[in-house]
Design an enzyme around this catalytic site. Structure first.
Site, PDB file in Angstrom:
ATOM      1  N   ASP A 139      61.159  14.944 -16.130  1.00 24.57           N
ATOM      2  CA  ASP A 139      61.522  14.020 -17.203  1.00 24.57           C
ATOM      3  C   ASP A 139      61.867  12.661 -16.598  1.00 24.57           C
ATOM      4  O   ASP A 139      62.733  12.550 -15.734  1.00 24.57           O
ATOM      5  CB  ASP A 139      62.720  14.623 -17.951  1.00 24.57           C
ATOM      6  CG  ASP A 139      63.277  13.734 -19.039  1.00 24.57           C
ATOM      7  OD1 ASP A 139      62.696  12.679 -19.304  1.00 24.57           O
ATOM      8  OD2 ASP A 139      64.306  14.112 -19.616  1.00 24.57           O
ATOM      9  N   VAL A 140      61.180  11.629 -17.039  1.00 23.84           N
ATOM     10  CA  VAL A 140      61.391  10.278 -16.528  1.00 23.84           C
ATOM     11  C   VAL A 140      62.839   9.842 -16.735  1.00 23.84           C
ATOM     12  O   VAL A 140      63.470   9.246 -15.848  1.00 23.84           O
ATOM     13  CB  VAL A 140      60.419   9.300 -17.211  1.00 23.84           C
ATOM     14  CG1 VAL A 140      60.756   7.856 -16.874  1.00 23.84           C
ATOM     15  CG2 VAL A 140      58.980   9.611 -16.804  1.00 23.84           C
ATOM     16  N   ASP A 141      63.390  10.111 -17.899  1.00 19.71           N
ATOM     17  CA  ASP A 141      64.755   9.698 -18.230  1.00 19.71           C
ATOM     18  C   ASP A 141      65.761  10.359 -17.290  1.00 19.71           C
ATOM     19  O   ASP A 141      66.647   9.706 -16.731  1.00 19.71           O
ATOM     20  CB  ASP A 141      65.051  10.074 -19.685  1.00 19.71           C
ATOM     21  CG  ASP A 141      66.041   9.134 -20.358  1.00 19.71           C
ATOM     22  OD1 ASP A 141      66.492   8.174 -19.717  1.00 19.71           O
ATOM     23  OD2 ASP A 141      66.340   9.363 -21.547  1.00 19.71           O
ATOM     24  N   ASP A 142      65.656  11.668 -17.110  1.00 22.51           N
ATOM     25  CA  ASP A 142      66.538  12.376 -16.187  1.00 22.51           C
ATOM     26  C   ASP A 142      66.407  11.830 -14.776  1.00 22.51           C
ATOM     27  O   ASP A 142      67.402  11.664 -14.061  1.00 22.51           O
ATOM     28  CB  ASP A 142      66.200  13.868 -16.176  1.00 22.51           C
ATOM     29  CG  ASP A 142      66.796  14.608 -17.345  1.00 22.51           C
ATOM     30  OD1 ASP A 142      67.865  15.198 -17.179  1.00 22.51           O
ATOM     31  OD2 ASP A 142      66.197  14.585 -18.436  1.00 22.51           O
TER      32      ASP A 142
ATOM     33  N   ARG B 158      66.150   2.822 -19.152  1.00 20.74           N
ATOM     34  CA  ARG B 158      66.716   3.589 -18.047  1.00 20.74           C
ATOM     35  C   ARG B 158      65.904   3.367 -16.764  1.00 20.74           C
ATOM     36  O   ARG B 158      66.473   3.252 -15.667  1.00 20.74           O
ATOM     37  CB  ARG B 158      66.742   5.083 -18.379  1.00 20.74           C
ATOM     38  CG  ARG B 158      67.963   5.784 -17.836  1.00 20.74           C
ATOM     39  CD  ARG B 158      69.131   5.735 -18.777  1.00 20.74           C
ATOM     40  NE  ARG B 158      68.825   6.458 -19.992  1.00 20.74           N
ATOM     41  CZ  ARG B 158      69.154   6.037 -21.215  1.00 20.74           C
ATOM     42  NH1 ARG B 158      69.809   4.903 -21.366  1.00 20.74           N
ATOM     43  NH2 ARG B 158      68.851   6.740 -22.281  1.00 20.74           N
TER      44      ARG B 158
END
Length: 656
Positions: free
Chosen positions: A394-397, A468
């Site tokens: 996951d890019v956000d994580d 983010r």
């Protein structure tokens, strides 16, 4: 004035009270850390997943009566007193599909259909057109139990699995969650099994028109003219599909298995999300695979791991969120330990060191996931959302964890940070933004096929995820990343709403999106007097509530006003004040009022309480309640407010 027109409170928190609030919250968060260093909180959705779990047990004839009775208590508790059905979020409006599933599940566990709660639910379903008007996934569930014919579902032949990535209708043009849910569902639709349903529970009473007499199962409302086009295509394909050669049909089923089985993901399950995992369990049963087969056995155990069982009730989570929870908790902890008045820095930094070591162990370094279809030469380096989900980082994580590792400062983090940086740069879409799991996953027309009546088939770039990534790259300050950051900033500027806010795709909603964007603009060095920043600040001020807090409901995803709710909420208030502080407004009276509200709402254990849902899976379709948000975000906000008191520039020096 507040968003509701009332005069705002002018209270200001003393430094002593602020220190007490930070210490108390820090202690509570520290105690929630697991022995190996990670945090994980409950992740709650609506009635749909718990109801589907009950129905899964009845499909399989693997009924756990004690557990089902606890889930039934949960389902009855969250039924709406107002409309008699089940909403998609706390105090939400009636949702037909969720109510059909909840009613079916409660009937399966033995609830009398003439009991008042069942009668109210049934009447509400019939008043809204009956079960025949439920969504595609609900009709698929009903088809598996023989309640509706398979023609109640759109044409989705398993032969889709044979299409190459370049084909328009290829599963590779769909989001990760769509691919993992659809692949086993296509096999189920091809095999058309009927649930074991040992107690022969049926729900014909939920239909206005008897299912066998319904002429048109697919009838909008369509979101565009494409809906009518695809409805016509569905009508053309339906009589053709039975004539597909058997050899091709078997080849397609094998293609589905070839996709699924490398991604079974052990005890974490296919895609590490409940719908895909449940579909795999049913698929193996339909194929005649024994329950003792290692594949089927592990798939069943993966589903069981999502159950949250308490003394008096239970529910099934849609997935788990340990990487996300650990990254965000780590940011809150490190904020509490920062500054000249940081709390127990030695002990806190030791806990952070353990958390960062755990996170490093979870980085995905050896598997090229589905994202590699769009960028095959990119080296892996991301983190998933769950304990294990190697094909779907996951890019956000990854951005959140990368910022934490960089800020924590241990030289042991350097390689992990660089691998994450390289992967994030490679995941940027052509429009300058970032999606959550894929690159350029933006063929919007696919959201208009009959199967996608939920409108969430894709994973296009969004402002919050983009923010983010900008924050992470800007925090690292590598000169070679500057063009990437600038393209991201251009995307963010284009996405700003007319009122100054940003849409929050993965958190509720415009407050979340605006906080995310302001953090990114600050980290990238954009002036606090930039018109985009000023406009966002004025919007946040305009929606502050009279008590000093902020709140926003999921109604904002459904045409409701931006940034408003009937009460102030800890997570939303924390986002708002964090956003204002990122914009250089630490000394703004609005921030002081928000901080005072947070301190006032903290309980004796250092915790906060929040019933409304604070995040979203799919707008208008699926909402989430992260139980950790009400704890680590307020701590982060309080600690940052304290730390900036001693900062000459009043500028947040980190990306998050």
């Amino acid at each position: 004035m507040a968003a509701d027109g009332s005069a705002l409170s002018e209270s200001r928190l003393s430094s002593e009270a602020l220190d007490r609030a930070v210490l108390s919250a820090h202690t509570a968060l520290s105690q929630a850390q697991q022995d190996d260093g990670h945090w994980v909180y409950e992740l709650e959705a609506d009635a749909t997943i718990p109801a589907e779990y009950i129905l899964l047990e009845h499909f399989m004839d693997r009924i756990d009566d004690a557990l089902e009775q606890k889930i039934a208590i949960y389902l009855r508790r969250i039924q709406s007193e107002e409309h008699g059905g089940w909403p998609l979020y706390h105090n939400g409006k009636f949702d037909l599909s969720a109510t059909v599933k909840a009613y079916f599940a409660l009937k399966a566990v033995g609830d009398d259909i003439n009991a008042p709660h069942m009668q109210r639910a049934r009447e509400a379903i019939l008043d809204h057109g009956g079960a025949e008007r439920s969504n595609v996934f609900t009709r698929s569930q009903l088809a598996l139990f023989g309640e509706v014919p398979w023609r109640a579902t759109p044409v989705m032949p398993v032969e889709l699995m044979l299409l190459p990535a370049k084909a328009f209708f290829s599963v590779w043009n769909m989001s990760y969650w769509s691919r993992t849910v659809i692949a086993p569902l296509l096999v189920l639709a091809a095999l058309r099994p009927v649930a074991a349903n040992p107690r022969q529970v049926h729900v014909r009473e939920l239909f206005v028109t008897p299912p066998e007499k319904v002429q048109d199962w697919i009838r909008g409302p369509y979101r565009s003219a494409w809906g009518y086009v695809f409805k016509g295509l569905d009508s053309v394909l339906r009589p053709v599909v039975p004539f597909i050669p058997e050899k091709t049909h078997k080849k397609a089923i094998q293609a589905a298995l070839d996709f699924i089985e490398p991604r079974l993901n052990g005890k974490d399950g296919l895609g590490a999300i409940y719908p895909a995992m449940a579909n795999v369990v049913m698929m193996y049963r339909a194929m005649g695979v024994p329950d003792e087969d290692p594949r089927a056995k592990t798939a069943w155990e993966a589903v069981q791991a999502l159950i949250v069982e308490k003394d008096d009730e239970a529910y099934c989570q849609p997935c788990v969120s340990p990487i996300w929870d650990t990254g965000l908790s780590g940011h809150a902890m490190i904020e509490a330990a920062s500054g000249p008045d940081g709390i127990a820095p030695e002990k806190t930094l030791s806990k952070l060191k353990t958390a960062c070591a755990w996170l490093r162990s979870k980085q995905i370094l050896n598997v090229k996931g589905d994202w590699a279809v769009r960028n095959p030469n990119l080296a892996p380096g991301g983190w998933a959302f769950q304990y294990g989900n190697d094909y779907y980082p996951d890019v956000d994580d990854t951005a959140v964890v990368g910022m934490l590792l960089h800020r924590e400062g241990d030289p042991a983090n350097a390689d992990s940070i660089e691998r994450a940086r390289t992967w994030i740069v490679g995941m940027q879409s052509t429009d300058g933004g970032w999606g959550a799991f894929d690159i350029d996953n933006n063929k919007d027309v696919l959201n208009h096929i009959p199967f996608a009546d939920h409108g969430a088939l894709l994973d296009p770039p969004t402002a919050d995820v983009t923010a983010r990534c900008i924050s992470f790259l800007a925090q690292l300050r590598n000169p070679e990343d500057e063009p990437v950051i600038q393209r991201g900033l251009e995307y963010l500027r284009k996405e700003q709403e007319k009122d100054g806010s940003w849409f929050g795709r993965w958190g509720t909603n415009y407050i979340y999106g605006t906080w995310s964007a302001l953090c990114a603009l600050n980290a990238a060095g954009v002036s606090h007097d930039d018109p985009a920043v000023v406009k966002a600040v004025e919007w946040l001020r305009s929606v502050q509530r009279a008590d000093g807090g902020w709140g926003e409901g999921c109604e904002s995803y459904e045409g409701g006003p931006h940034g408003t709710y009937g009460e102030s909420l800890p997570s939303q208030t924390a986002w708002a004040v964090l956003g204002l502080m990122a914009a250089g407004r630490r000394d703004d009276p609005a921030v002081a009022r928000g901080i005072s509200w947070l301190a006032d709402q903290q309980d004796a254990n250092g915790e906060w309480h929040e019933d409304p849902y604070n995040a979203v899976g799919f707008p208008k379709v699926f909402y989430l309640r992260y139980h950790g948000y009400k704890q680590f975000f307020p701590l982060m906000a309080l600690a940052r407010y304290r730390n900036l008191e001693n900062s000459n520039s009043r500028r947040v020096s980190f990306g998050f």
